[in-house]
Design an enzyme around this catalytic site. Sequence first.
Site, PDB file in Angstrom:
ATOM      1  N   VAL A 208       7.596   4.732  13.295  1.00 20.90           N
ATOM      2  CA  VAL A 208       6.682   5.822  13.765  1.00 20.90           C
ATOM      3  C   VAL A 208       5.738   5.406  14.686  1.00 20.90           C
ATOM      4  O   VAL A 208       4.921   4.445  14.818  1.00 20.90           O
ATOM      5  CB  VAL A 208       5.590   6.357  12.426  1.00 20.90           C
ATOM      6  CG1 VAL A 208       4.762   7.377  12.849  1.00 20.90           C
ATOM      7  CG2 VAL A 208       7.063   6.662  11.165  1.00 20.90           C
TER       8      VAL A 208
ATOM      9  N   ALA B 191       0.764  -1.088   0.005  1.00 22.57           N
ATOM     10  CA  ALA B 191       0.005  -0.028   0.042  1.00 22.57           C
ATOM     11  C   ALA B 191       0.814   1.351  -0.065  1.00 22.57           C
ATOM     12  O   ALA B 191       0.521   2.201  -0.649  1.00 22.57           O
ATOM     13  CB  ALA B 191      -0.962  -0.040   1.234  1.00 22.57           C
TER      14      ALA B 191
ATOM     15  N   GLU C  32      -3.555 -14.566  -3.157  1.00 22.72           N
ATOM     16  CA  GLU C  32      -4.120 -15.066  -4.492  1.00 22.72           C
ATOM     17  C   GLU C  32      -4.499 -13.824  -5.477  1.00 22.72           C
ATOM     18  O   GLU C  32      -4.917 -12.877  -4.768  1.00 22.72           O
ATOM     19  CB  GLU C  32      -5.372 -15.934  -4.009  1.00 22.72           C
ATOM     20  CG  GLU C  32      -4.800 -17.325  -3.598  1.00 22.72           C
ATOM     21  CD  GLU C  32      -6.184 -18.136  -2.834  1.00 22.72           C
ATOM     22  OE1 GLU C  32      -6.747 -17.346  -2.515  1.00 22.72           O
ATOM     23  OE2 GLU C  32      -5.722 -19.233  -2.369  1.00 22.72           O
TER      24      GLU C  32
ATOM     25  N   THR D 184      -6.391  -8.867   0.478  1.00 27.22           N
ATOM     26  CA  THR D 184      -6.236  -8.909  -1.029  1.00 27.22           C
ATOM     27  C   THR D 184      -5.068  -7.778  -1.598  1.00 27.22           C
ATOM     28  O   THR D 184      -5.044  -6.760  -0.802  1.00 27.22           O
ATOM     29  CB  THR D 184      -7.116  -8.635  -1.961  1.00 27.22           C
ATOM     30  OG1 THR D 184      -7.997  -7.374  -1.624  1.00 27.22           O
ATOM     31  CG2 THR D 184      -8.336  -9.934  -1.531  1.00 27.22           C
TER      32      THR D 184
ATOM     33  N   TYR E 211     -17.163 -10.665   0.461  1.00 27.84           N
ATOM     34  CA  TYR E 211     -16.522 -11.498  -0.501  1.00 27.84           C
ATOM     35  C   TYR E 211     -17.533 -12.528  -1.409  1.00 27.84           C
ATOM     36  O   TYR E 211     -17.065 -12.693  -2.601  1.00 27.84           O
ATOM     37  CB  TYR E 211     -15.863 -12.505   0.393  1.00 27.84           C
ATOM     38  CG  TYR E 211     -14.269 -12.380   0.554  1.00 27.84           C
ATOM     39  CD1 TYR E 211     -13.377 -13.244   0.136  1.00 27.84           C
ATOM     40  CD2 TYR E 211     -14.036 -11.446   1.498  1.00 27.84           C
ATOM     41  CE1 TYR E 211     -12.186 -12.877   0.259  1.00 27.84           C
ATOM     42  CE2 TYR E 211     -12.625 -11.170   1.727  1.00 27.84           C
ATOM     43  CZ  TYR E 211     -11.719 -11.706   1.269  1.00 27.84           C
ATOM     44  OH  TYR E 211     -10.359 -11.602   1.267  1.00 27.84           O
TER      45      TYR E 211
ATOM     46  N   GLU F 106       9.915   2.840   7.079  1.00 30.38           N
ATOM     47  CA  GLU F 106       9.471   1.447   7.489  1.00 30.38           C
ATOM     48  C   GLU F 106      10.297   0.792   8.373  1.00 30.38           C
ATOM     49  O   GLU F 106      11.554   0.990   8.520  1.00 30.38           O
ATOM     50  CB  GLU F 106       9.917   0.702   5.896  1.00 30.38           C
ATOM     51  CG  GLU F 106      10.157  -0.803   5.934  1.00 30.38           C
ATOM     52  CD  GLU F 106       8.708  -1.205   6.547  1.00 30.38           C
ATOM     53  OE1 GLU F 106       8.592  -2.320   7.417  1.00 30.38           O
ATOM     54  OE2 GLU F 106       7.683  -0.966   6.059  1.00 30.38           O
TER      55      GLU F 106
END
Length: 581
Positions: A250, A33, A82, A508, A201, A56
């Site tokens: 952070v 993301a 997947e 996902t 879903y 990070e």
Amino acid sequence: MRYTHSNYEAFVQPPAPQDMAGRSAWIVGGGLAGMAAAAFLIRDAGMTPSAITILEASNSDGGALDGAGNAETGWLIRGGREMEEQFQCLWDLYRSIPSLEIPGASVLDEVWQVNQADPSTSPVRAMCNRGQPLADRDRLTLTGKARREIITLILTDEDELAGKTIADVLSGDFMASNFWLFWRSMFAFETWHSAIEMKRYLARFVHQILGLKDLHTLKFTRYNQQESLSQPLATWLADQGVVFRHGVKVTNVAVDVSGGRKIATHLDWLENGATAGVDLGPEELVFVTSGSMVENSRWGDHHTSAPIDTAIEEGSVWQLWRNIAAQDAAFGRPDVFCGDTKKSRWLSATVTTRDARIPEFVKRITGRDPFSGKIITGGPVTIADSSWLMSWVVSRQPHFKGQPEGQMVAWLYGLFSDVPGDYVKKPMQDCTGEEITREWLFHMGVPMDQIEDMAATGATTRPCMMPFITAQFMPRAPADRPNVVPDGSVNLAFLGQFTETPRDTVFTTEYSVRTAMEAVYTLCGVRRAVPEVSGGIFDIRMLLQAAAELRDGEKVPASGLIRHLTQGTEIDDLLERYGLV
């Protein structure tokens, strides 16, 4: 920010917003993301790459898209996401990221070529009785009652499902079906998980019902997702000039919530044991990945079980979200998701083989040579009579670029890691890698007198305990996740699996990238539209195909009311085309 369901804007390069000169961005979290947000800031918002900083906490990029280890001590995979055709935002991103494998091609080109040449199929979606295919694996075995419950759940408003679990809305009829066996092992659902997520879903992946029995609708990368997805994206961002700062935890984002606006004013962090931070102005954007599925993941080895670490301390992404959420109700309720790790954890394990014995049993069960370079299991093979509800996956080999010839990597996971096994009479979470291998080999049908030696000398297995791996599925109400851009926010957005965007589904890669695209487009005023979530649930053709699958070929009676109403219409033609009549 707006949505589009056409391809009119799919390949548009929008003009950069006029006020981007001199603006900068701080991105908290270097997972998919966060890196996607950086890419969209560059590609679509026109931000100067060197003005983007990714903070990070770990020493690697990609978050849950991982892959590490070596041929000697064992390869490491916490899990695999997947993918499918209807991941509009994911493929929109990767059409712009150069492949590291094919000169002149994008990562999307590379994935397309791999799947065109070697489409996914599963030769044995489920097995039982020590290596035997599940007898009725070609049927979903849903009763009429269970099918009606699925339809009712899809049609129920999410507000009516607040706080409810799957067990609250679907009965024992549904739970006894192969549909549930295939569905839960493919998506990692438990009966105590959120009814809202189950509804989403079912609606989002109605087309996946067509592939539940053989997984032909899935798409896979050539190698593990660290090397095939994370590394190309991180490489491109670094080449553009994005600043990566690793080892930075952070701890808080101070937000001024006065006057009806929300403005991030300061970042606090820990770096090399020292506290530091930076003041922010309204023109400096902040993107925060709230929560983490793989936080506190801990590895064991072949002779040691993986420890369970549920502590949430300063510097943890969960504590960061708590600190932000304490400032305004619009920032969500993190403890809804991280407050009960007994319901959000399970164990996975990576098997690295040492000789040809275990690969030979994989070949015996699947009918496919693990060293052919082709699809092997095509996704999970679920052991229906496993007390751990164990599933196993052997992807295309080699699964790692550095994997030597003749070495196979398999990935195992168990949804019930707190109950004793069938061969190893211990909970999976208490087992060493060798013990987990024994249990797998038992279910694979390895002769009893060979199991112990094969597990001891034929593989190196590394278990991984993930206490928050399904935290995003915990029962929730609509306000428990913050909106990607909270109402009134000037420069703060949330990313990832614990933010809220309509209709799409967590757990996902698509959700990570979608939230990043929506965040960048909203805060920067990008004029290009965001692709709408797949609309198969609104397509009568897809609904009829799914209905035919759910009925296991049972026809609609010719004398029934439906046939009477549809006779002589296009609907009647569709019913016949898709095998319902």
